[in-house]
Design an enzyme around this catalytic site. Structure first.
Site, PDB file in Angstrom:
ATOM      1  N   LYS A 115       0.829  -1.211   0.000  1.00  0.00           N
ATOM      2  CA  LYS A 115       0.000   0.000   0.000  1.00  0.00           C
ATOM      3  C   LYS A 115       0.857   1.252   0.000  1.00  0.00           C
ATOM      4  CE  LYS A 115      -4.339  -1.785   1.601  1.00  0.00           C
ATOM      5  NZ  LYS A 115      -5.486  -1.686   2.496  1.00  0.00           N
ATOM      6  N   LYS A 197      -6.145 -13.324  -5.354  1.00  0.00           N
ATOM      7  CA  LYS A 197      -7.444 -13.598  -4.723  1.00  0.00           C
ATOM      8  C   LYS A 197      -8.461 -12.526  -5.136  1.00  0.00           C
ATOM      9  CE  LYS A 197      -7.931 -11.206  -0.368  1.00  0.00           C
ATOM     10  NZ  LYS A 197      -8.309 -11.209   1.018  1.00  0.00           N
ATOM     11  N   LYS A 200     -12.344  -6.895  -3.186  1.00  0.00           N
ATOM     12  CA  LYS A 200     -13.241  -5.778  -3.413  1.00  0.00           C
ATOM     13  C   LYS A 200     -12.477  -4.520  -3.822  1.00  0.00           C
ATOM     14  CE  LYS A 200     -13.969  -5.241   1.651  1.00  0.00           C
ATOM     15  NZ  LYS A 200     -13.076  -5.420   2.524  1.00  0.00           N
TER      16      LYS A 200
END
Ligand code: AMP
Ligand code: TRP
Length: 334
Positions: A115, A197, A200
């Site tokens: 991030k 994976k 969202k």
């Protein structure tokens, strides 16, 4: 008796719309645990603000995640369901635990490294500190087991390290929690890139199916799912797209991998994709209906998160006082 049951804690961030990955990989497995364990399921809104959230959306999603827990069958009478920010001890304990956590440990976390690359210099202190808040969540409840996906294993390890460090500095205070991995097959992969994976937070909506996606959208997304040019329906690592579709079909229908392989022997990918779409739709349609009903009954939802917060505050405050006492704070006059 409840006191003898092992404690489970888990949470989901209201930072995006939930996917069928959250459903099959997390929430659905929680339902199976509710009789055997004393479970705390939290909507972790404090974690969500580590990246910027639109206030109105955050409010809406927080209630939607709570409604999703209930709609999926997580019984508010058997579990403690609450909103993280309603239990101030989480923030307070996170501050205390910060002082027993090393910057080196936090900056080595894979999720932080990923991030911080995305946000560069403007990466917030909150994002670095994220795992300490998660440790506070877990440790405040004498948690035995934490159901999390593999991406959260590193954070859980750190929670254990922090607990052990605190215990060694003072005296045994925290239970050292273990991970709890749901059974294999529960990991749902990205429909466009089955090496990742399903998440969202993906930029491409064709990568995921949302729990709230209408049937037409589910069909469209499945029809576009990436497969391969081999043309055989077999469960193996050379065909990650097909493997993922078989996995979804198996979790949605309860059929085994072997049964599915046999049933689809000689059939085409289009048929498989279509059946996966229909299996997802019949699984999520009743859930969607229930979520919508719950969201219209704000008083009921409020009664659930209030009851949950009352119980959680009671348990968490006891642990917070214990921490404060061990550290050497003067007890608050009551
Ligand atoms: P997240 O959406 O990353 O905050 O994850 C919330 C919970 O859902 C965690 O327990 C994850 O392990 C689970 N989860 C999220 N995405 C998936 C997925 N694609 N497959 C299985 N479980 C998932
Ligand atoms: N970090 C977790 C995730 O993104 C969410 C979370 C926050 C959590 N606190 C937790 C999970 C405590 C388990 C226990 O999936």
């Amino acid at each position: 008796m409840e006191e003898n049951k092992k404690v489970i804690f888990s949470g989901i961030q209201p930072s995006g719309n939930l996917t069928i990955g959250n459903y099959f990989g997390a929430i659905k497995s929680w339902v199976k645990l509710q009789d055997e364990y004393d479970c705390y399921y939290c909507v972790v809104d404090l974690h969500a603000i580590t990246v910027r959230q639109e206030p109105k959306e955050l409010r809406r999603r927080t209630l939607e995640v709570l409604a999703t827990y209930i709609a999926c069958g997580v019984d508010p009478d058997k579990n403690t369901l609450f909103i993280q920010s309603h239990v101030p001890a989480h923030s307070e304990a996170a501050w205390l635990l910060n002082c027993y956590t090393h910057i080196g440990e936090l900056s080595r976390m894979t999720q932080f490294k990923d991030k911080s690359q995305r946000y560069g210099e403007s990466v917030t202190a909150g994002l670095l500190d994220y795992p300490v808040l998660m440790a506070a969540d877990i440790l405040l409840y004498n948690t035995d087991l934490v159901p999390v996906g593999s991406d959260q294993k590193q954070h859980l390890e750190l929670s254990r390290d922090i607990a052990i460090r605190f215990n060694n500095t003072y005296s045994p205070t925290f239970k050292v929690p273990d991970g709890y991995m749901p059974e294999a097959g529960a990991r749902i992969m990205d429909l466009q890139n089955p090496a990742k994976k399903m998440s969202k937070s993906s930029d491409n909506p064709n990568s995921y199916v949302l729990i709230m996606d209408p049937p037409d959208i589910v069909r469209k997304k499945l029809s576009r799912a990436v497969t391969d040019s081999i043309g055989i329906i077999k469960y193996n690592d050379e065909q990650p797209g097909i493997k993922n579709l078989i996995n979804i079909l198996s979790t949605a229908t309860g059929k085994t991998i072997k049964e599915i392989e046999k049933e689809y022997d000689g059939m085409g990918y289009a048929k498989l994709k279509n059946d996966v779409a229909e299996a997802i739709i019949s699984e999520i349609e009743p859930v969607q209906k229930r979520i919508k009903e719950l969201l219209e009954d704000k008083d009921y939802l409020e009664s659930i998160y209030k009851k949950g917060a009352d119980k959680a505050n009671y348990v968490a405050d006891k642990m917070l006082s214990k921490m404060q006492r061990k550290i050497g704070f003067v007890p608050r006059a009551r």
